[in-house]
Design a protein around this motif. Sequence first.
Motif, PDB file in Angstrom:
ATOM      1  N   MET A   1       0.832  -1.186   0.000  1.00  0.00           N
ATOM      2  CA  MET A   1       0.000   0.000   0.000  1.00  0.00           C
ATOM      3  C   MET A   1       0.875   1.247   0.000  1.00  0.00           C
ATOM      4  SD  MET A   1      -1.305   0.450   3.954  1.00  0.00           S
ATOM      5  CE  MET A   1      -1.474   2.226   3.807  1.00  0.00           C
ATOM      6  N   LYS A   2       0.337   2.323  -0.566  1.00  0.00           N
ATOM      7  CA  LYS A   2       1.060   3.590  -0.577  1.00  0.00           C
ATOM      8  C   LYS A   2       0.764   4.337   0.714  1.00  0.00           C
ATOM      9  CE  LYS A   2       1.800   7.762  -3.291  1.00  0.00           C
ATOM     10  NZ  LYS A   2       1.394   8.567  -4.471  1.00  0.00           N
ATOM     11  N   LEU A   3       1.818   4.827   1.348  1.00  0.00           N
ATOM     12  CA  LEU A   3       1.650   5.530   2.624  1.00  0.00           C
ATOM     13  C   LEU A   3       1.171   6.957   2.393  1.00  0.00           C
ATOM     14  CD1 LEU A   3       4.857   4.355   4.524  1.00  0.00           C
ATOM     15  CD2 LEU A   3       2.584   3.341   4.541  1.00  0.00           C
ATOM     16  N   SER A   4       0.306   7.416   3.290  1.00  0.00           N
ATOM     17  CA  SER A   4      -0.189   8.787   3.204  1.00  0.00           C
ATOM     18  C   SER A   4       0.913   9.760   3.604  1.00  0.00           C
ATOM     19  CB  SER A   4      -1.392   8.968   4.123  1.00  0.00           C
ATOM     20  OG  SER A   4      -0.993   8.859   5.483  1.00  0.00           O
ATOM     21  N   SER A   5       0.719  11.022   3.248  1.00  0.00           N
ATOM     22  CA  SER A   5       1.707  12.042   3.615  1.00  0.00           C
ATOM     23  C   SER A   5       1.807  12.175   5.131  1.00  0.00           C
ATOM     24  CB  SER A   5       1.325  13.392   2.987  1.00  0.00           C
ATOM     25  OG  SER A   5       0.039  13.794   3.424  1.00  0.00           O
ATOM     26  N   GLU A   6       0.670  12.005   5.831  1.00  0.00           N
ATOM     27  CA  GLU A   6       0.692  12.070   7.292  1.00  0.00           C
ATOM     28  C   GLU A   6       1.536  10.943   7.884  1.00  0.00           C
ATOM     29  OE1 GLU A   6      -2.286  12.002  11.199  1.00  0.00           O
ATOM     30  OE2 GLU A   6      -3.046  11.437   9.230  1.00  0.00           O
ATOM     31  N   THR A   7       1.367   9.718   7.327  1.00  0.00           N
ATOM     32  CA  THR A   7       2.144   8.577   7.818  1.00  0.00           C
ATOM     33  C   THR A   7       3.627   8.775   7.542  1.00  0.00           C
ATOM     34  OG1 THR A   7       0.280   7.073   7.520  1.00  0.00           O
ATOM     35  CG2 THR A   7       2.469   6.082   7.645  1.00  0.00           C
ATOM     36  N   ASN A   8       3.961   9.280   6.359  1.00  0.00           N
ATOM     37  CA  ASN A   8       5.372   9.554   6.046  1.00  0.00           C
ATOM     38  C   ASN A   8       5.954  10.587   7.003  1.00  0.00           C
ATOM     39  OD1 ASN A   8       6.109   7.871   3.828  1.00  0.00           O
ATOM     40  ND2 ASN A   8       4.761   9.077   2.495  1.00  0.00           N
TER      41      ASN A   8
ATOM     42  N   LYS B   1       3.598  -1.038   5.232  1.00  0.00           N
ATOM     43  CA  LYS B   1       3.304  -1.024   3.798  1.00  0.00           C
ATOM     44  C   LYS B   1       2.781  -2.375   3.303  1.00  0.00           C
ATOM     45  CE  LYS B   1       6.565   2.419   1.949  1.00  0.00           C
ATOM     46  NZ  LYS B   1       7.814   2.552   1.151  1.00  0.00           N
ATOM     47  N   ASP B   2       3.479  -3.449   3.678  1.00  0.00           N
ATOM     48  CA  ASP B   2       3.263  -4.741   3.025  1.00  0.00           C
ATOM     49  C   ASP B   2       2.689  -5.834   3.919  1.00  0.00           C
ATOM     50  OD1 ASP B   2       4.521  -3.491   0.856  1.00  0.00           O
ATOM     51  OD2 ASP B   2       6.501  -4.188   1.498  1.00  0.00           O
ATOM     52  N   GLY B   3       2.682  -5.632   5.240  1.00  0.00           N
ATOM     53  CA  GLY B   3       2.268  -6.707   6.133  1.00  0.00           C
ATOM     54  C   GLY B   3       0.774  -6.983   6.052  1.00  0.00           C
TER      55      GLY B   3
ATOM     56  N   VAL C   1       2.609  -6.704  26.919  1.00  0.00           N
ATOM     57  CA  VAL C   1       2.422  -5.415  26.255  1.00  0.00           C
ATOM     58  C   VAL C   1       2.585  -5.627  24.755  1.00  0.00           C
ATOM     59  CG1 VAL C   1       3.130  -3.002  26.130  1.00  0.00           C
ATOM     60  CG2 VAL C   1       3.397  -4.266  28.279  1.00  0.00           C
ATOM     61  N   THR C   2       1.594  -5.196  23.984  1.00  0.00           N
ATOM     62  CA  THR C   2       1.646  -5.338  22.534  1.00  0.00           C
ATOM     63  C   THR C   2       1.370  -3.991  21.865  1.00  0.00           C
ATOM     64  OG1 THR C   2      -0.690  -5.985  22.500  1.00  0.00           O
ATOM     65  CG2 THR C   2       0.945  -7.766  22.570  1.00  0.00           C
ATOM     66  N   PHE C   3       1.608  -3.948  20.557  1.00  0.00           N
ATOM     67  CA  PHE C   3       1.430  -2.717  19.784  1.00  0.00           C
ATOM     68  C   PHE C   3       0.556  -3.005  18.565  1.00  0.00           C
ATOM     69  CE2 PHE C   3       5.387  -2.552  22.074  1.00  0.00           C
ATOM     70  CZ  PHE C   3       5.431  -1.263  22.600  1.00  0.00           C
ATOM     71  N   THR C   4      -0.510  -2.221  18.389  1.00  0.00           N
ATOM     72  CA  THR C   4      -1.392  -2.365  17.240  1.00  0.00           C
ATOM     73  C   THR C   4      -1.351  -1.086  16.416  1.00  0.00           C
ATOM     74  OG1 THR C   4      -2.870  -3.899  18.374  1.00  0.00           O
ATOM     75  CG2 THR C   4      -3.792  -2.712  16.502  1.00  0.00           C
ATOM     76  N   ILE C   5      -1.294  -1.245  15.104  1.00  0.00           N
ATOM     77  CA  ILE C   5      -1.221  -0.079  14.233  1.00  0.00           C
ATOM     78  C   ILE C   5      -2.427   0.825  14.470  1.00  0.00           C
ATOM     79  CG2 ILE C   5      -2.459  -1.121  12.285  1.00  0.00           C
ATOM     80  CD1 ILE C   5       0.707   1.049  12.035  1.00  0.00           C
ATOM     81  N   SER C   6      -2.190   2.120  14.514  1.00  0.00           N
ATOM     82  CA  SER C   6      -3.271   3.083  14.731  1.00  0.00           C
ATOM     83  C   SER C   6      -4.146   3.191  13.481  1.00  0.00           C
ATOM     84  CB  SER C   6      -2.682   4.454  15.065  1.00  0.00           C
ATOM     85  OG  SER C   6      -3.687   5.443  15.033  1.00  0.00           O
ATOM     86  N   PRO C   7      -5.462   3.351  13.655  1.00  0.00           N
ATOM     87  CA  PRO C   7      -6.346   3.516  12.490  1.00  0.00           C
ATOM     88  C   PRO C   7      -5.986   4.717  11.627  1.00  0.00           C
ATOM     89  CG  PRO C   7      -7.628   3.146  14.493  1.00  0.00           C
ATOM     90  CD  PRO C   7      -6.207   3.353  14.919  1.00  0.00           C
ATOM     91  N   ARG C   8      -5.353   5.712  12.230  1.00  0.00           N
ATOM     92  CA  ARG C   8      -4.978   6.894  11.447  1.00  0.00           C
ATOM     93  C   ARG C   8      -3.848   6.588  10.475  1.00  0.00           C
ATOM     94  NH1 ARG C   8      -1.549  10.723  15.629  1.00  0.00           N
ATOM     95  NH2 ARG C   8      -1.364  12.070  13.804  1.00  0.00           N
ATOM     96  N   VAL C   9      -3.092   5.510  10.760  1.00  0.00           N
ATOM     97  CA  VAL C   9      -1.978   5.120   9.889  1.00  0.00           C
ATOM     98  C   VAL C   9      -2.426   4.084   8.862  1.00  0.00           C
ATOM     99  CG1 VAL C   9       0.304   4.017   9.826  1.00  0.00           C
ATOM    100  CG2 VAL C   9      -0.254   5.647  11.638  1.00  0.00           C
ATOM    101  N   ARG C  10      -3.151   3.058   9.345  1.00  0.00           N
ATOM    102  CA  ARG C  10      -3.669   2.020   8.447  1.00  0.00           C
ATOM    103  C   ARG C  10      -4.827   1.306   9.119  1.00  0.00           C
ATOM    104  NH1 ARG C  10      -0.392  -3.259   5.993  1.00  0.00           N
ATOM    105  NH2 ARG C  10      -2.263  -4.567   5.775  1.00  0.00           N
TER     106      ARG C  10
END
Length: 468
Positions: free
Chosen positions: A1-8, A31-33, A118-127
């Motif tokens: 996937m292409k990353l948004s300008s905010e994510t970059n 991007k790819d996971g 303790v775990t980490f989940t991608i934020s909805p604002r990123v993906r």
Amino acid sequence: MKLSSETNTLLNALRQSAKPKPVSAIEKLIKDGPDRDLCRINAIAFAAKHKLNEEDVLAAFLHGARLGIFDMSWNILCPACGGVLDSGATLKTVKQAEYTCVLCADGYEPTLDEIVEVTFTISPRVRKIAAHEPGTLPWIEYYRQIFWSSGVDLPNDEALGKWVKETTLDTLELSAGEKAVLSLQLPEGYVIVFDPVLHMSQHIEVNGEPAHESQSLSFVMTRNHAPDGIVQMRPGPLQMTLENRSNVRTFPAVWVVSDKVHDLVSKRRPFLTAKRLLTNQTFRDIYRTDAIDVDQRLKITSLTFLFTDLKGSTELYERVGDLVAYDLVRAHFRVLHEIVAAESGAVVKTIGDAVMATFPTPDRAMSAALKMRDALKELKGDLLLKIGIHEGPCLAVSLNDRQDYFGRTVNIAARVQGLATSRSIFATRRVVTDSEASKLLQSNGIAATPEKRSLRGIANQVEIFEIP
């Protein structure tokens, strides 16, 4: 996937705080996971998979959470089945004295080094990923991504699907308010009806003469429910009524308890424990005043404490003057902080010229102590560092707006440091006899000398080892 300008922009900010390799691996994952790899990420497993330094990876994920790239989750685990019993955005949500696993029918105290991950989940604002809306996940994905912890080493899809077929009599989804009837053939042994969404179960002991007529059983799922005892039934036909009276979709399943069930959940891999994170310097720096509530008393079954103090610092100020002495003391603090962080430890506090630090294991503390002693030789001014180490249980608490520790283990560690009068490091038996710490001393050609010593405020004498 292409990353948004905010994510970059967020990733560029992350590169300013973390090492390049972990950030590159995280960027590739975003991007790819696949979706499931971005839900409840096991940072320790991530580091192993990408052959990266664990501390660098932890720092990258922690800074990523600070920037809003990831959401951090503190999960209460069942040590028996590896299921997640409760979850919160901070450690402050861990309030109960005991958590019960209805699948295993047992209760557990939430110790930070065994039962809180303790775990980490991608934020909805990123993906956006499916797990952001758990109610949309298929049955098996709910178990994989939401119910089982990141420490359960689950097999691939094909093997897990085969396991489900071999261990369950039936599985189904029930929408809110939906009702269903299952026709089953009960085998002799032990059977559990379990729903992972509402954490409800019914344990069934199946024995005796086979039933010729169909038996009946109801399983009603609600938000508020009392745990049921074991139901006695006979092998043979069963009509089971399942009713979902909650306002969410549920995933009830009828499990046949066997060695195959135990074999699956017993396969574990290392995961990031709450203890490991609390002893991480990056975490302490970022969440300095926000880790533990003032009324929380969280138990850790094993933590290693290292205390240091400078001998003769008063004389140093007299000998070389305030400015030079001050610079030397500051340099000593900087060196100690760097060594502690490099050994997976964290500085809890400094008092005058003294340092209190914690480490997840005795060997890490011993390695830090040896490095500290060597590093102080390089500093001018003939600084002498007194070091004491002890390991044991303690309480993680909040004192004076800071995460701190309390208990007998802390007191003994401080008293052991007080025994030091030379370059020798002093440590208790529990530290020196730790297998990895013992190997470390042997590899350095160091033989520790034991002796019984009295410690102020401690009733019985303690065996102390001098490490020359």
